[in-house]
Scaffold this active site. Structure first.
Site, PDB file in Angstrom:
ATOM      1  NE  ARG A 128      -2.944   2.468   3.242  1.00 56.58           N
ATOM      2  CZ  ARG A 128      -3.146   2.997   4.454  1.00 56.58           C
ATOM      3  NH1 ARG A 128      -2.395   2.457   5.513  1.00 56.58           N
ATOM      4  NH2 ARG A 128      -3.681   4.055   4.633  1.00 56.58           N
ATOM      5  CB  ALA A 180      -8.396   6.517   7.775  1.00 60.73           C
ATOM      6  CD  GLU A 228      -3.000   9.275  17.442  1.00 59.42           C
ATOM      7  OE1 GLU A 228      -3.839   9.330  18.106  1.00 59.42           O
ATOM      8  OE2 GLU A 228      -2.594  10.103  16.494  1.00 59.42           O
TER       9      GLU A 228
HETATM   10  C1  DQA Z   1      -1.246   6.547   9.160  1.00 53.63           C
HETATM   11  C2  DQA Z   1      -1.779   8.164   8.592  1.00 53.63           C
HETATM   12  C3  DQA Z   1      -3.044   8.117   8.514  1.00 53.63           C
HETATM   13  O1  DQA Z   1      -3.257   9.445   7.935  1.00 53.63           O
HETATM   14  C4  DQA Z   1      -3.324   7.251   7.302  1.00 53.63           C
HETATM   15  O2  DQA Z   1      -4.617   7.282   7.094  1.00 53.63           O
HETATM   16  C5  DQA Z   1      -3.194   5.754   7.634  1.00 53.63           C
HETATM   17  C6  DQA Z   1      -1.880   5.610   8.245  1.00 53.63           C
HETATM   18  C7  DQA Z   1       0.334   6.360   9.422  1.00 53.63           C
HETATM   19  O3  DQA Z   1       0.583   5.318   9.978  1.00 53.63           O
HETATM   20  O4  DQA Z   1       1.092   7.033   8.813  1.00 53.63           O
HETATM   21  O5  DQA Z   1      -3.777   4.939   7.312  1.00 53.63           O
HETATM   22  O6  DQA Z   1      -1.812   6.414  10.514  1.00 53.63           O
END
Ligand code: DQA
Length: 145
Positions: free
Chosen positions: A18, A78, A99
């Site tokens: 991805r 997301a 986080e």
């Molecule tokens: C994410 C950043 C988010 O904005 C995005 O939607 C993801 C991955 C990251 O790990 O960089 O899915 O959380």
């Protein structure tokens, strides 16, 4: 042995295939294997969970006390930017959370600049690729020790 709940949000099951230019080429299985090795060194146990469904993530956070976990490492993906429900679940459980994001969400599109969940977490690590997870695990383990 202390237990950490690790939560991976939507589309992180696709890591490795991805948007490799943004997220790198390491798969989620490889990240989890490395996290598990690191956890053994830090003498903690992991409960690893991935879901593409907001309600499942809310349920998993809500059940954290029963699972015996004393810390949460979460990449809400997301849902970081949209989910009041995940934010409220983290706030509800009174167990510290860290986080993490692979990418630097503040260097990307404007809609990614807001994290609804970061204010109810102890802190946030963003932008170090897979190392965000490893730094995050060290951070949460230090926090609960
Ligand atoms: C994410 C950043 C988010 O904005 C995005 O939607 C993801 C991955 C990251 O790990 O960089 O899915 O959380």
């Amino acid at each position: 042995m202390k237990k950490i709940l690790v939560i991976h949000g939507p589309n992180l099951n696709l890591l490795g295939q991805r948007e490799e230019n943004v997220y790198g080429d390491t798969s989620l299985d490889q990240i989890n294997e490395q996290l598990t090795r690191q956890a053994a060194d830090l003498q903690v146990e992991l409960d690893i969970f991935q879901s593409n469904h907001e309600g499942e993530i809310v349920d998993k956070i809500g059940s954290v006390s029963h699972s015996g976990a004393s810390g949460i490492l979460i990449n809400p993906a997301a849902y970081t930017h949209t989910s009041v429900a995940i934010r409220d679940a983290i706030a509800a459980v009174k167990i510290p959370a860290v986080e993490v994001h692979l990418s630097n969400i503040y260097a990307r599109e404007e809609f990614r600049h807001t994290s609804l969940s970061a204010p109810v977490c102890h802190g946030q690590i963003s932008g170090f690729g897979v190392n965000s997870y490893y730094l995050g695990l060290t951070a949460i383990v230090k926090l609960i020790s």
